[in-house]
Design an enzyme around this catalytic site. Structure first.
Site, PDB file in Angstrom:
ATOM      1  N   ASP A 115      -6.100  -2.021  -5.724  1.00 55.33           N
ATOM      2  CA  ASP A 115      -7.142  -3.478  -5.631  1.00 55.33           C
ATOM      3  C   ASP A 115      -8.244  -2.708  -4.981  1.00 55.33           C
ATOM      4  O   ASP A 115      -8.266  -2.035  -3.917  1.00 55.33           O
ATOM      5  CB  ASP A 115      -6.553  -4.446  -5.003  1.00 55.33           C
ATOM      6  N   ASN A 159     -11.318  -1.718  -6.572  1.00 56.56           N
ATOM      7  CA  ASN A 159     -12.315  -0.965  -7.497  1.00 56.56           C
ATOM      8  C   ASN A 159     -13.772  -1.707  -7.739  1.00 56.56           C
ATOM      9  O   ASN A 159     -14.730  -1.183  -7.652  1.00 56.56           O
ATOM     10  CB  ASN A 159     -11.842  -0.900  -8.980  1.00 56.56           C
ATOM     11  N   TRP A 183     -15.681  -1.699  -4.581  1.00 58.43           N
ATOM     12  CA  TRP A 183     -16.208  -0.130  -4.192  1.00 58.43           C
ATOM     13  C   TRP A 183     -17.451   0.033  -5.057  1.00 58.43           C
ATOM     14  O   TRP A 183     -18.328   0.529  -4.494  1.00 58.43           O
ATOM     15  CB  TRP A 183     -14.927   0.614  -4.676  1.00 58.43           C
ATOM     16  N   ARG A 232     -18.953  -2.792 -12.410  1.00 58.26           N
ATOM     17  CA  ARG A 232     -17.661  -2.545 -12.076  1.00 58.26           C
ATOM     18  C   ARG A 232     -16.559  -1.590 -12.579  1.00 58.26           C
ATOM     19  O   ARG A 232     -15.868  -1.088 -11.949  1.00 58.26           O
ATOM     20  CB  ARG A 232     -16.920  -4.049 -12.355  1.00 58.26           C
ATOM     21  N   HIS A 255     -13.883   1.145 -11.551  1.00 55.51           N
ATOM     22  CA  HIS A 255     -12.397   1.600 -12.562  1.00 55.51           C
ATOM     23  C   HIS A 255     -12.336   3.028 -12.553  1.00 55.51           C
ATOM     24  O   HIS A 255     -11.031   3.623 -12.587  1.00 55.51           O
ATOM     25  CB  HIS A 255     -12.184   0.638 -13.549  1.00 55.51           C
ATOM     26  N   ASN A 278      -4.666 -10.407 -15.721  1.00 52.29           N
ATOM     27  CA  ASN A 278      -5.883  -9.570 -15.744  1.00 52.29           C
ATOM     28  C   ASN A 278      -6.535  -9.779 -17.166  1.00 52.29           C
ATOM     29  O   ASN A 278      -7.584  -9.419 -17.401  1.00 52.29           O
ATOM     30  CB  ASN A 278      -5.533  -8.001 -15.751  1.00 52.29           C
ATOM     31  N   TRP A 279      -5.768 -10.254 -18.229  1.00 55.34           N
ATOM     32  CA  TRP A 279      -6.378 -10.504 -19.628  1.00 55.34           C
ATOM     33  C   TRP A 279      -7.436 -11.503 -19.256  1.00 55.34           C
ATOM     34  O   TRP A 279      -8.162 -11.734 -20.324  1.00 55.34           O
ATOM     35  CB  TRP A 279      -5.441 -11.108 -20.726  1.00 55.34           C
ATOM     36  N   ARG A 309      -9.973 -11.660 -17.420  1.00 60.49           N
ATOM     37  CA  ARG A 309     -11.156 -10.870 -17.059  1.00 60.49           C
ATOM     38  C   ARG A 309     -12.053 -10.811 -18.211  1.00 60.49           C
ATOM     39  O   ARG A 309     -11.717 -11.147 -19.303  1.00 60.49           O
ATOM     40  CB  ARG A 309     -10.957  -9.577 -16.487  1.00 60.49           C
ATOM     41  N   GLU A 315       9.186  -3.274   2.994  1.00 60.83           N
ATOM     42  CA  GLU A 315       8.242  -3.337   4.056  1.00 60.83           C
ATOM     43  C   GLU A 315       6.656  -3.444   3.213  1.00 60.83           C
ATOM     44  O   GLU A 315       6.588  -2.638   2.230  1.00 60.83           O
ATOM     45  CB  GLU A 315       8.003  -2.059   4.803  1.00 60.83           C
TER      46      GLU A 315
HETATM   47  C1  IPE Z   1      -8.757  -2.890  -9.444  1.00 56.79           C
HETATM   48  O1  IPE Z   1      -9.620  -3.628  -8.557  1.00 56.79           O
HETATM   49  C2  IPE Z   1      -7.673  -3.954 -10.279  1.00 56.79           C
HETATM   50  C3  IPE Z   1      -7.227  -3.637 -11.513  1.00 56.79           C
HETATM   51  C4  IPE Z   1      -7.109  -2.334 -11.954  1.00 56.79           C
HETATM   52  C5  IPE Z   1      -7.295  -4.493 -12.411  1.00 56.79           C
HETATM   53  P1  IPE Z   1     -10.115  -4.932  -8.822  1.00 56.79           P
HETATM   54  O2  IPE Z   1     -11.060  -4.734 -10.251  1.00 56.79           O
HETATM   55  O3  IPE Z   1      -9.332  -6.144  -8.638  1.00 56.79           O
HETATM   56  O4  IPE Z   1     -11.280  -4.904  -7.723  1.00 56.79           O
HETATM   57  P2  IPE Z   1     -11.996  -6.116  -6.925  1.00 56.79           P
HETATM   58  O5  IPE Z   1     -10.945  -6.664  -6.309  1.00 56.79           O
HETATM   59  O6  IPE Z   1     -12.796  -6.815  -7.845  1.00 56.79           O
HETATM   60  O7  IPE Z   1     -12.555  -5.421  -5.968  1.00 56.79           O
HETATM   61 MG    MG Z   2      -9.111  -7.457  -7.290  1.00 57.22          MG
END
Ligand code: IPE
Ligand code: MG
Length: 229
Positions: free
Chosen positions: A2, A4, A7, A15, A19, A50-51, A53, A189
């Site tokens: 999580d 990406n 970042w 975005r 990725h 995630n579909w 998005r 854990e």
């Molecule tokens: C990668 O990060 C998750 C996937 C591979 C789908 P995100 O796309 O969720 O990044 P943030 O949460 O917007 O920072």
């Molecule tokens: Mg995320």
């Protein structure tokens, strides 16, 4: 994996660029995990949720999966890493599904290291599917409800044959499991780090493993019981 998107946003980039960096990071972490002696590494790449998005982002993620396989299938073979998938890949576009199926076949005979990609995975969907399959076996007299125990049910899950995770790492500061391996995580854990996935490197992995090594795993017993033997 999580963080990406954040970042990329922190660098004023789209975005998708996050990725792309995240995918580049995967091989680095496969190598770091192998150095740490990890036999099973599972990466949550794409969830059933995630579909939802934006379609451009879903498309980009599917293309990145294809590119990852084109770039790295031979690296997996060279490292003798067996690829496995959990999740329903029948819903993936063909351009991504085909190289995925080929890499699954090409690496099926390796056994020292397993990379499990969770793609179109969700624990609730997995459990529903397992119960449907089990009910069908009962209906067709291949199984009897009174004989059902956890190890039998576990064989109906997509992780059949894969050990339960010892350690779950969630990057990017979120503190939730987001439908990841909910039943298999019963005694895992859980390590949360604020580091965003593209920045998560071998040192971060070593820190997570150090945290793990400090945990006392009691599996329901008392600390005294564990220290007796
Ligand atoms: C990668 O990060 C998750 C996937 C591979 C789908 P995100 O796309 O969720 O990044 P943030 O949460 O917007 O920072
Ligand atoms: Mg995320």
């Amino acid at each position: 994996m999580d963080g990406n998107g954040r970042w990329a946003r922190a660098r004023d980039l789209p975005r998708i660029e996050g990725h792309r960096q995240g995918v580049q990071n995967v091989l680095r972490i496969i190598d770091a995990a192998a150095r740490e002696g990890i036999e099973y590494l599972t990466l949550y790449a794409f969830s059933v949720e995630n579909w939802q998005r934006p379609p451009e982002e879903v498309d980009a993620l599917m293309h990145l999966l294809e590119i990852f396989l084109q770039q790295y299938a031979h690296e997996l073979i060279e490292r003798q890493v067996r690829l496995r998938v959990i999740g329903d890949i029948s819903m993936l576009p063909e351009h991504a599904r085909r190289p995925l199926e080929k890499t699954l076949q090409d690496t099926a005979h390796f056994s020292a290291h397993t990379l499990v990609l969770a793609i179109n995975y969700g624990a609730r969907a997995e459990i529903v599917r397992a119960v449907q399959d089990y009910a069908r076996d009962v209906q067709e007299s291949r199984a009897r409800p009174e004989n059902l125990d956890w190890s039998t049910l576990a064989n109906y899950l997509s992780t059949a044959g894969i050990p339960d995770p010892d350690l779950i790492i969630r990057s990017s500061g979120e503190k939730r499991l987001s439908n990841f391996l909910l039943l298999q995580a019963a005694y895992a854990e859980i390590y949360f780090t604020p580091v965003l996935w593209p920045d998560f490197d071998g040192e971060e992995l070593a820190a997570a493993i150090h945290f793990f090594s400090q945990r006392e795993r009691r599996f329901g017993k008392t600390g005294e019981q564990l220290h007796q033997s």
